[in-house]
Design an enzyme around this catalytic site. Structure first.
Site, mmCIF file in Angstrom:
data_model
loop_
_atom_site.group_PDB
_atom_site.id
_atom_site.type_symbol
_atom_site.label_atom_id
_atom_site.label_comp_id
_atom_site.label_asym_id
_atom_site.label_seq_id
_atom_site.Cartn_x
_atom_site.Cartn_y
_atom_site.Cartn_z
ATOM 1 C CD GLU A 46 -1.543 17.482 28.624
ATOM 2 O OE1 GLU A 46 -1.284 17.247 29.818
ATOM 3 O OE2 GLU A 46 -1.146 16.748 27.686
ATOM 4 C CE LYS A 137 1.150 12.492 30.717
ATOM 5 N NZ LYS A 137 0.860 13.822 31.289
#
Length: 218
Positions: A46, A137
C-alpha cells in the site's frame, strides 16, 4: 486503467497477512522501498497519498513482480477524495484504501468496478464498509486493541477486517488470532533483506488457484 491481475487483491492481501503501508519522502524512495519489499517475498503493498509524487510511484511499481514472478498488487491508501481515487486508478492501482468513511471514493470505486477497502472505527462504520465492499480497514486499531477485532468478528463473521495503526510487526499474530484477515504495518519492518524476507515467509499462506505453481513447496 485498473491493473489486470491474475487473482483478486483480497486473495493476495489475506494470503500475505501483513500489508506494508508506505509513507515516504518522495516517489523515488517509495519505489525503492516497494521494490525491496517485493524482492523479500511481499506481493501486496500500500502506497499512500501522503507521499509527494505518489501517483508517479504507483505507475512505476505497478509493472513490477514479486520474488516468484507474480504481478505486484499495488494499492493506494489515504484516499479520501474522488480526484485522488481516479488518479490512483488511472495510475494502475489494484485497490484503494481510506482511513475513514469516504462516500466520494466509494462512488468512484462503484463507477470503475474497483476494489475499495473503506476505513472506519465504530461497528456501524465498519459494517457499512463491509456491506459495500466486503472488507474494512479498522483505524486507528491500537485504540481498541485486538479484543475489539474479536468483538467485531462475532457480529461480522464473514468480513475481511484489516486493522491498521499503532501495531508493531511482532504483534501481528495476536491480531490475526483475534480474527483480522491481514494487518497493516506502517513502520518497524526490518531493513535487512534476509530478516525482511523471514517476516513474510513466516506469515504467508497459499493464495488462490491462479497462483498455483508459484506457491512455495512444503
Amino acid at each position: 486503467m485498473e491493473a489486470a491481475l491474475s487473482c483478486h487483491p483480497y486473495a493476495a492481501i489475506t494470503a500475505q497477512r501483513l500489508l506494508p503501508v508506505l509513507r515516504n519522502a518522495d516517489a523515488d524512495e517509495a519505489v525503492r522501498q516497494a521494490t525491496a519489499l517485493l524482492a523479500a517475498g511481499c506481493r501486496a503493498v500500500e502506497l499512500t497519498t501522503s507521499t509527494p509524487g505518489w501517483a508517479e510511484a504507483v505507475a512505476r511499481t505497478v509493472p513490477l513482480t514479486d520474488a516468484r514472478g507474480r504481478p505486484a498488487v499495488i494499492g493506494v491508501g489515504t484516499v479520501t477524495t474522488a480526484v485522488a481515487a481516479r488518479t490512483a486508478l488511472d495510475a494502475g492501482a489494484a485497490f484503494l484504501i481510506s482511513p475513514y468513511p469516504a462516500p466520494e471514493v466509494r462512488e468512484v470505486a462503484l463507477e470503475r468496478g474497483a476494489v475499495f477497502i473503506e476505513g472506519g472505527f465504530t461497528p456501524g462504520e465498519i459494517a457499512s464498509a463491509v456491506r459495500a465492499g466486503g472488507a474494512a480497514k479498522v483505524f486507528p486499531a491500537h485504540v481498541g486493541g485486538s479484543a475489539f477485532i474479536r468483538s467485531l468478528k462475532a457480529v461480522l463473521p464473514d468480513a475481511l477486517i484489516i486493522p491498521t495503526g499503532g501495531i508493531a510487526p511482532g504483534e501481528v499474530r495476536d491480531w490475526l488470532a483475534a480474527g483480522a484477515a491481514a494487518v497493516g504495518i506502517g513502520s518497524g519492518l526490518p531493513a535487512d533483506p534476509g530478516e525482511l524476507a523471514a517476516v513474510f515467509t513466516d506469515l504467508a499462506q497459499p493464495c488462490c488457484g491462479s497462483c498455483a505453481g508459484t506457491e512455495p513447496r512444503p
